[in-house]
Enzyme design. Structure first.
Site, PDB file in Angstrom:
ATOM      1  N   GLY A 100      41.109  35.536  50.681  1.00 37.09           N
ATOM      2  CA  GLY A 100      39.824  35.489  51.206  1.00 37.09           C
ATOM      3  C   GLY A 100      39.407  36.873  51.486  1.00 37.09           C
ATOM      4  O   GLY A 100      40.311  38.115  50.605  1.00 37.09           O
TER       5      GLY A 100
ATOM      6  N   GLU B 258      39.765  26.483  43.816  1.00 37.12           N
ATOM      7  CA  GLU B 258      40.474  26.775  45.071  1.00 37.12           C
ATOM      8  C   GLU B 258      40.703  28.380  45.178  1.00 37.12           C
ATOM      9  O   GLU B 258      41.159  28.695  44.291  1.00 37.12           O
ATOM     10  CB  GLU B 258      41.878  26.165  44.992  1.00 37.12           C
ATOM     11  CG  GLU B 258      42.798  26.320  46.256  1.00 37.12           C
ATOM     12  CD  GLU B 258      44.094  25.404  46.290  1.00 37.12           C
ATOM     13  OE1 GLU B 258      44.744  25.767  47.475  1.00 37.12           O
ATOM     14  OE2 GLU B 258      44.625  25.151  45.286  1.00 37.12           O
ATOM     15  N   LEU B 259      40.027  28.806  46.206  1.00 33.96           N
ATOM     16  CA  LEU B 259      39.951  30.160  46.237  1.00 33.96           C
ATOM     17  C   LEU B 259      41.184  31.099  46.359  1.00 33.96           C
ATOM     18  O   LEU B 259      42.186  30.728  47.315  1.00 33.96           O
ATOM     19  CB  LEU B 259      39.282  30.598  47.627  1.00 33.96           C
ATOM     20  CG  LEU B 259      39.090  31.969  48.135  1.00 33.96           C
ATOM     21  CD1 LEU B 259      38.028  32.714  47.075  1.00 33.96           C
ATOM     22  CD2 LEU B 259      38.633  32.335  49.351  1.00 33.96           C
ATOM     23  N   ASP B 260      41.399  31.904  45.216  1.00 40.27           N
ATOM     24  CA  ASP B 260      42.480  32.691  45.245  1.00 40.27           C
ATOM     25  C   ASP B 260      43.826  31.926  44.994  1.00 40.27           C
ATOM     26  O   ASP B 260      45.012  32.362  45.368  1.00 40.27           O
ATOM     27  CB  ASP B 260      42.620  33.684  46.374  1.00 40.27           C
ATOM     28  CG  ASP B 260      41.406  34.626  46.579  1.00 40.27           C
ATOM     29  OD1 ASP B 260      40.703  35.072  45.752  1.00 40.27           O
ATOM     30  OD2 ASP B 260      41.045  34.993  47.862  1.00 40.27           O
ATOM     31  N   ALA B 261      43.904  31.007  44.344  1.00 39.54           N
ATOM     32  CA  ALA B 261      44.920  30.082  44.245  1.00 39.54           C
ATOM     33  C   ALA B 261      45.057  29.727  42.748  1.00 39.54           C
ATOM     34  O   ALA B 261      46.004  28.632  42.424  1.00 39.54           O
ATOM     35  CB  ALA B 261      44.783  28.698  45.092  1.00 39.54           C
TER      36      ALA B 261
END
Length: 294
Positions: free
Chosen positions: A211, A236-239
């Site tokens: 994030g 999915e954020l930064d995944a």
């Protein structure tokens, strides 16, 4: 075309399928039958997933048929290997296109435009799209079109801006859409639309410090290493699946500003490596992981 340029041109096969006996022999036989002069061959068998991966490159000049005909013939081999087989066959002589998405941070933009101008990236940077106008002069200095898209301050009202970005990007039909410190979270629909093409640089060693403000998070934890991660973008954020990572050492005397300054060097290197490997068809994605034949 000179002979040296002709010999540099490759037909690149990348493939993943459930592992079993005879895969390498079948592919090698096929390439030999079409006269393919193999110049690169890499393999990986993953015991955890039971999948086999390979990347093979042959001299295009050694194959007496077009890439379209070669694909049609290899499709029969892929069918023999099983219905789950995932494969692609690309011609390195066909130019690839990249679109960069930016905000205000200039270091990744400077680096990628410079590498492209110097012939270090096997692609043309077709356009730069920014949600601020401040980086337009950098793009203009390289003769690259710049498009400004205004974003609303309220995240809930950014739908029209993202639709405009989507339309602009798609007009260039790029092989890669690079979030070069874009600092905007793509909506799920765009993640799906650009799946396997959208590449992000995150300024931390994921999965740590996901994030916003990762350097501030790292400073607060007193870490001794900071890093950067190049990954495919997912909902999915930064995944998303990781392509490349690297780190640099810091110590107790470093402030956040020192971490940011040092981190920018790692961000540029990691992003340029990851993008180049993607453009050279060296990255095979399987689930949340990648196999990178670098």
């Amino acid at each position: 075309m000179s002979s040296s340029v002709s010999e540099d041109r490759r037909y690149v096969l990348s493939l993943g399928c459930p592992d079993k006996t005879g895969i390498v022999a079948r592919i090698s036989t096929f390439l030999a039958d079409v006269g393919g002069w193999i110049v690169e061959a890499a393999y990986h068998a993953d015991p955890d997933t039971g999948w086999f991966f390979t990347r093979q490159a042959v001299r295009a000049s050694s194959v007496d048929m077009s890439i379209e005909d070669l694909r049609a013939r290899f499709a029969e081999v892929a069918a023999e290997l099983g219905p789950e087989t995932e494969w692609a066959l690309h011609d390195s002589g066909q130019p690839k296109r990249v679109v960069l998405l930016v905000s205000k941070e200039a270091h990744c933009l400077h680096d990628l435009l410079g590498r492209a101008a110097g012939g270090e990236l096997p692609a043309q940077i077709s356009a730069v799209i920014g949600n601020h106008e401040s980086l337009e002069p950098i793009a203009a200095a390289h003769g690259t079109p710049f498009h400004h898209v205004e974003f609303a301050k309220d995240p809930a009202e950014r739908g029209p801006a993202f639709e405009k970005v989507r339309s602009l990007v798609d007009s260039y039909d790029p092989h890669a859409v690079v979030l070069a410190r874009f600092m905007q979270v793509l909506p799920e629909s765009l993640c799906a639309h650009w799946a396997g093409r959208a590449i992000n640089i995150h300024h931390s060693f994921l999965p740590s410090f996901v994030g916003a403000r990762p350097y501030h998070q790292a400073f607060a934890r007193g870490v001794k290493l900071i890093g950067a991660t190049c990954h495919y973008v997912t909902a999915e954020l930064d995944a998303g699946p990781i392509i490349e990572q690297d780190v640099i050492r810091v110590d107790h005397s470093d402030e956040v500003t020192d971490m940011v300054r040092q981190g920018r060097d790692i961000e540029k290197l990691v992003l340029s490596r990851g993008l180049r490997w993607h453009l050279e068809d060296r990255v095979l994605v399987h689930g949340r992981k990648t196999v990178v034949f670098s």
